[in-house]
Write a protein that holds these residues in place. Structure first.
Motif, PDB file in Angstrom:
ATOM      1  N   LYS A 220      32.819  36.390  63.477  1.00  0.00           N
ATOM      2  CA  LYS A 220      34.203  35.904  63.376  1.00  0.00           C
ATOM      3  C   LYS A 220      35.042  36.801  62.483  1.00  0.00           C
ATOM      4  O   LYS A 220      34.538  37.337  61.499  1.00  0.00           O
ATOM      5  CB  LYS A 220      34.223  34.501  62.743  1.00  0.00           C
ATOM      6  CG  LYS A 220      33.980  33.392  63.710  1.00  0.00           C
ATOM      7  CD  LYS A 220      34.322  32.072  63.033  1.00  0.00           C
ATOM      8  CE  LYS A 220      33.952  30.912  63.921  1.00  0.00           C
ATOM      9  NZ  LYS A 220      34.306  29.635  63.329  1.00  0.00           N
ATOM     10  N   GLU A 221      36.324  36.868  62.790  1.00  0.00           N
ATOM     11  CA  GLU A 221      37.256  37.545  61.878  1.00  0.00           C
ATOM     12  C   GLU A 221      37.439  36.672  60.643  1.00  0.00           C
ATOM     13  O   GLU A 221      37.231  35.460  60.707  1.00  0.00           O
ATOM     14  CB  GLU A 221      38.609  37.707  62.556  1.00  0.00           C
ATOM     15  CG  GLU A 221      38.645  38.842  63.530  1.00  0.00           C
ATOM     16  CD  GLU A 221      39.992  39.539  63.518  1.00  0.00           C
ATOM     17  OE1 GLU A 221      40.897  39.108  62.790  1.00  0.00           O
ATOM     18  OE2 GLU A 221      40.109  40.538  64.246  1.00  0.00           O
ATOM     19  N   GLY A 222      37.864  37.242  59.569  1.00  0.00           N
ATOM     20  CA  GLY A 222      38.125  36.422  58.382  1.00  0.00           C
ATOM     21  C   GLY A 222      38.085  37.255  57.129  1.00  0.00           C
ATOM     22  O   GLY A 222      38.074  38.499  57.185  1.00  0.00           O
ATOM     23  N   PHE A 223      38.086  36.572  56.007  1.00  0.00           N
ATOM     24  CA  PHE A 223      38.062  37.241  54.706  1.00  0.00           C
ATOM     25  C   PHE A 223      36.833  36.792  53.934  1.00  0.00           C
ATOM     26  O   PHE A 223      36.654  35.590  53.705  1.00  0.00           O
ATOM     27  CB  PHE A 223      39.321  36.888  53.904  1.00  0.00           C
ATOM     28  CG  PHE A 223      40.566  37.523  54.439  1.00  0.00           C
ATOM     29  CD1 PHE A 223      41.031  38.730  53.940  1.00  0.00           C
ATOM     30  CD2 PHE A 223      41.282  36.924  55.470  1.00  0.00           C
ATOM     31  CE1 PHE A 223      42.181  39.330  54.441  1.00  0.00           C
ATOM     32  CE2 PHE A 223      42.437  37.505  55.979  1.00  0.00           C
ATOM     33  CZ  PHE A 223      42.881  38.719  55.457  1.00  0.00           C
ATOM     34  N   GLU A 224      36.002  37.750  53.540  1.00  0.00           N
ATOM     35  CA  GLU A 224      34.846  37.411  52.714  1.00  0.00           C
ATOM     36  C   GLU A 224      35.311  37.163  51.284  1.00  0.00           C
ATOM     37  O   GLU A 224      36.112  37.945  50.740  1.00  0.00           O
ATOM     38  CB  GLU A 224      33.831  38.560  52.733  1.00  0.00           C
ATOM     39  CG  GLU A 224      32.589  38.226  51.928  1.00  0.00           C
ATOM     40  CD  GLU A 224      31.578  39.360  51.862  1.00  0.00           C
ATOM     41  OE1 GLU A 224      31.798  40.406  52.495  1.00  0.00           O
ATOM     42  OE2 GLU A 224      30.583  39.179  51.135  1.00  0.00           O
ATOM     43  N   ILE A 225      34.844  36.072  50.690  1.00  0.00           N
ATOM     44  CA  ILE A 225      35.200  35.792  49.288  1.00  0.00           C
ATOM     45  C   ILE A 225      34.199  36.533  48.400  1.00  0.00           C
ATOM     46  O   ILE A 225      33.009  36.222  48.386  1.00  0.00           O
ATOM     47  CB  ILE A 225      35.214  34.268  49.015  1.00  0.00           C
ATOM     48  CG1 ILE A 225      36.280  33.608  49.909  1.00  0.00           C
ATOM     49  CG2 ILE A 225      35.486  33.993  47.530  1.00  0.00           C
ATOM     50  CD1 ILE A 225      36.359  32.100  49.813  1.00  0.00           C
ATOM     51  N   LEU A 226      34.694  37.540  47.686  1.00  0.00           N
ATOM     52  CA  LEU A 226      33.809  38.370  46.864  1.00  0.00           C
ATOM     53  C   LEU A 226      33.477  37.693  45.546  1.00  0.00           C
ATOM     54  O   LEU A 226      32.434  37.948  44.948  1.00  0.00           O
ATOM     55  CB  LEU A 226      34.477  39.720  46.579  1.00  0.00           C
ATOM     56  CG  LEU A 226      34.874  40.540  47.809  1.00  0.00           C
ATOM     57  CD1 LEU A 226      35.593  41.818  47.389  1.00  0.00           C
ATOM     58  CD2 LEU A 226      33.648  40.874  48.649  1.00  0.00           C
ATOM     59  N   GLY A 227      34.393  36.829  45.072  1.00  0.00           N
ATOM     60  CA  GLY A 227      34.142  36.118  43.817  1.00  0.00           C
ATOM     61  C   GLY A 227      35.348  35.282  43.419  1.00  0.00           C
ATOM     62  O   GLY A 227      36.467  35.532  43.882  1.00  0.00           O
ATOM     63  N   CYS A 228      35.089  34.278  42.581  1.00  0.00           N
ATOM     64  CA  CYS A 228      36.169  33.436  42.050  1.00  0.00           C
ATOM     65  C   CYS A 228      36.049  33.454  40.527  1.00  0.00           C
ATOM     66  O   CYS A 228      34.935  33.343  39.998  1.00  0.00           O
ATOM     67  CB  CYS A 228      36.031  31.986  42.511  1.00  0.00           C
ATOM     68  SG  CYS A 228      36.010  31.771  44.291  1.00  0.00           S
ATOM     69  N   LYS A 229      37.177  33.578  39.854  1.00  0.00           N
ATOM     70  CA  LYS A 229      37.165  33.542  38.387  1.00  0.00           C
ATOM     71  C   LYS A 229      38.170  32.488  37.938  1.00  0.00           C
ATOM     72  O   LYS A 229      39.347  32.541  38.330  1.00  0.00           O
ATOM     73  CB  LYS A 229      37.550  34.923  37.835  1.00  0.00           C
ATOM     74  CG  LYS A 229      37.392  35.052  36.320  1.00  0.00           C
ATOM     75  CD  LYS A 229      37.668  36.497  35.898  1.00  0.00           C
ATOM     76  CE  LYS A 229      37.619  36.652  34.381  1.00  0.00           C
ATOM     77  NZ  LYS A 229      36.262  36.519  33.824  1.00  0.00           N
ATOM     78  N   LEU A 230      37.699  31.538  37.143  1.00  0.00           N
ATOM     79  CA  LEU A 230      38.555  30.445  36.688  1.00  0.00           C
ATOM     80  C   LEU A 230      38.731  30.514  35.176  1.00  0.00           C
ATOM     81  O   LEU A 230      37.827  30.944  34.449  1.00  0.00           O
ATOM     82  CB  LEU A 230      37.941  29.088  37.058  1.00  0.00           C
ATOM     83  CG  LEU A 230      37.493  28.883  38.511  1.00  0.00           C
ATOM     84  CD1 LEU A 230      36.943  27.466  38.708  1.00  0.00           C
ATOM     85  CD2 LEU A 230      38.631  29.149  39.483  1.00  0.00           C
ATOM     86  N   TRP A 231      39.887  30.039  34.713  1.00  0.00           N
ATOM     87  CA  TRP A 231      40.177  30.053  33.259  1.00  0.00           C
ATOM     88  C   TRP A 231      41.038  28.845  32.941  1.00  0.00           C
ATOM     89  O   TRP A 231      41.962  28.520  33.704  1.00  0.00           O
ATOM     90  CB  TRP A 231      40.920  31.342  32.912  1.00  0.00           C
ATOM     91  CG  TRP A 231      41.361  31.489  31.488  1.00  0.00           C
ATOM     92  CD1 TRP A 231      40.661  32.071  30.474  1.00  0.00           C
ATOM     93  CD2 TRP A 231      42.617  31.075  30.920  1.00  0.00           C
ATOM     94  NE1 TRP A 231      41.398  32.050  29.321  1.00  0.00           N
ATOM     95  CE2 TRP A 231      42.601  31.436  29.557  1.00  0.00           C
ATOM     96  CE3 TRP A 231      43.752  30.430  31.421  1.00  0.00           C
ATOM     97  CZ2 TRP A 231      43.669  31.180  28.692  1.00  0.00           C
ATOM     98  CZ3 TRP A 231      44.816  30.166  30.567  1.00  0.00           C
ATOM     99  CH2 TRP A 231      44.759  30.538  29.211  1.00  0.00           C
ATOM    100  N   THR A 232      40.745  28.158  31.835  1.00  0.00           N
ATOM    101  CA  THR A 232      41.616  27.058  31.385  1.00  0.00           C
ATOM    102  C   THR A 232      41.778  27.095  29.866  1.00  0.00           C
ATOM    103  O   THR A 232      40.887  27.556  29.141  1.00  0.00           O
ATOM    104  CB  THR A 232      41.046  25.660  31.761  1.00  0.00           C
ATOM    105  OG1 THR A 232      39.719  25.546  31.251  1.00  0.00           O
ATOM    106  CG2 THR A 232      41.027  25.419  33.252  1.00  0.00           C
ATOM    107  N   GLN A 233      42.919  26.614  29.415  1.00  0.00           N
ATOM    108  CA  GLN A 233      43.173  26.481  27.969  1.00  0.00           C
ATOM    109  C   GLN A 233      44.232  25.390  27.789  1.00  0.00           C
ATOM    110  O   GLN A 233      45.277  25.434  28.440  1.00  0.00           O
ATOM    111  CB  GLN A 233      43.694  27.799  27.414  1.00  0.00           C
ATOM    112  CG  GLN A 233      43.865  27.790  25.905  1.00  0.00           C
ATOM    113  CD  GLN A 233      44.421  29.126  25.433  1.00  0.00           C
ATOM    114  OE1 GLN A 233      45.624  29.358  25.468  1.00  0.00           O
ATOM    115  NE2 GLN A 233      43.548  30.003  24.988  1.00  0.00           N
TER     116      GLN A 233
END
Ligand code: COA
Length: 374
Positions: A220-233
């Protein structure tokens, strides 16, 4: 081979009612004139300041916003009301967030060529959930016919990227094969249309993202998710004290802090450098360089914020179309904003091109999702 997470489809629901800055300002100023008329004696005696008028030129210059879509236009523009008119529905009727989400979901499922029954995890992520329970996601599961389970999440404007991270974790760990992320935002209902500093900021919309495990999305066509980075303060510079405890102190009922309130200048100054840092750090962790970023689909709150962040990340002015803008037409649709930008401005990318979906907002919270076109 390790399983990765692929975005195979996105969807968008745009409410049918657009409000231009001029229309919004005309309604606001009609209310101001009536207020000042009501308090004419006190104002003339110098006992009270007149309420200042709003203006379209300021709004466009300060934010880049020209219009917004809303679920109900009449109620918002009526100077005697200035609150959307959204009638309550019985428990036998579909709720409005479910209705919006179904439209976006069907769009995304079609693009992904996935049947509803093959979704095994459904996440609703948004700034405002219309009720405490049952979860809106479980109602959508019922009406859409998805399998498995669903739950709701709230990380304000970052709800979409944080939900995508949850979807990726589920897919990579094997607890789900196909996840549907939905962001039904009715921001017009949390906005104080009688606050000059913020009455122009928000709009309504719903986005949908289908995320599939690479082993079921083969070919399938699409976008591979290479990584997610989350931050909260923690910060109270964007805050809404509405909640189930409100009724336990009658003194607070109807007070303006039970709607969206922000210190816009502070948010601007504190959030922009941190967003640029998170994206830059994320690129570094994935051994990517800024010049490999073909596109930045940023949260859509303020045009100058996005220009500043793009410039900091890229080390130069972005090229035309490199950091797509939808806030001019949609205003700030909270969590939906960066996904709307992605939905509208990603088809032209070629295989191997990189991009980042990044949202930021109350909490503070920042979510960066780095992707590569298959
Ligand atoms: N019409 C005319 N004048 C207005 C106005 C309006 N609607 N609203 C405010 N002003 C005036 C202010 O009174 C102030 O006047 P002063 O200089 O005489 O004191 C002046 O315009 C500047 O106001 P300020 O609030 O400092 O404007 P700003 O340039 O910071 O822009 C925002 C305001 C909200 C657009 C901007 O701060 C912003 O977008 N911040 C980030 C917000 C954000 O991303 N939030 C996330 C939400 S999820």
């Amino acid at each position: 081979m390790a399983v990765s997470a692929i975005i195979t489809g996105t969807g968008l629901y745009t409410p049918p009612n657009a409000i231009s800055n001029d229309e919004l300002v005309a309604s606001y100023n009609a209310w101001v004139q009536a207020e000042n008329q009501k308090n004419e004696v006190a104002i003339k005696a110098g006992e009270q300041e007149p309420v200042p008028e709003s203006n379209s030129a300021f709004i466009e210059k300060a934010s880049g916003i020209r219009s917004r879509y809303v679920v109900d236009k009449e109620g918002v523009l009526n100077p005697d009301r200035m609150v959307p008119n959204i009638p309550e529905r019985s428990n036998d009727e579909m709720s409005i967030q479910c209705e919006m989400a179904l439209a976006a979901a069907k769009d995304a499922l079609k693009k992904a060529d996935v049947e509803a029954k093959d979704i095994d995890f459904l996440i609703v992520g948004c700034s405002n959930l219309q009720r405490a329970y049952p979860a809106v996601s479980i109602e959508i599961q019922h009406y859409l016919g998805t399998s498995g389970y669903g739950y709701d999440m709230n990380v304000a404007c970052s709800s979409a990227t944080f939900s995508i991270k949850t979807a990726v974790d589920a897919v990579v760990s094997g607890s789900a094969k196909r996840v549907l992320v939905l962001n039904p935002e009715i921001t017009s209902a949390h906005l104080n249309f009688r606050d000059r500093d913020s009455h122009f900021i928000f709009g309504d919309a719903c986005t949908a993202v289908v995320i599939e495990a690479s082993d079921v999305a083969e070919g399938k066509e699409g976008f591979e998710i290479l990584g997610c980075k989350l931050w909260t303060q923690f910060s109270s510079n964007i805050r809404n004290n509405f909640g189930f405890l409100n009724r336990t102190d009658e003194g607070g009922i109807g007070k303006l802090d039970k709607l969206f309130v922000q210190n816009g200048r502070k948010v601007f100054k504190e959030v922009c450098p941190q967003v640029a840092k998170i994206i830059t750090d994320h690129l570094g962790e994935l051994e990517l360089s800024a010049d490999q970023l073909s596109r930045l689909w940023l949260h859509q709150a303020n045009l100058s914020m996005n220009q500043l962040i793009s410039k900091k990340v890229l080390g130069k002015e972005p090229e035309a179309g490199q950091a797509p803008v939808i806030l001019n037409e949609y205003a700030n649709t909270s969590s939906a904003g960066s996904v709307i930008a992605f939905h509208k401005y990603s088809n032209d990318l070629g295989s191997g091109d990189h991009g980042v979906i990044c949202s930021f907002g109350a909490g503070y919270s920042i979510g960066s999702v780095m992707i590569k076109k298959r």
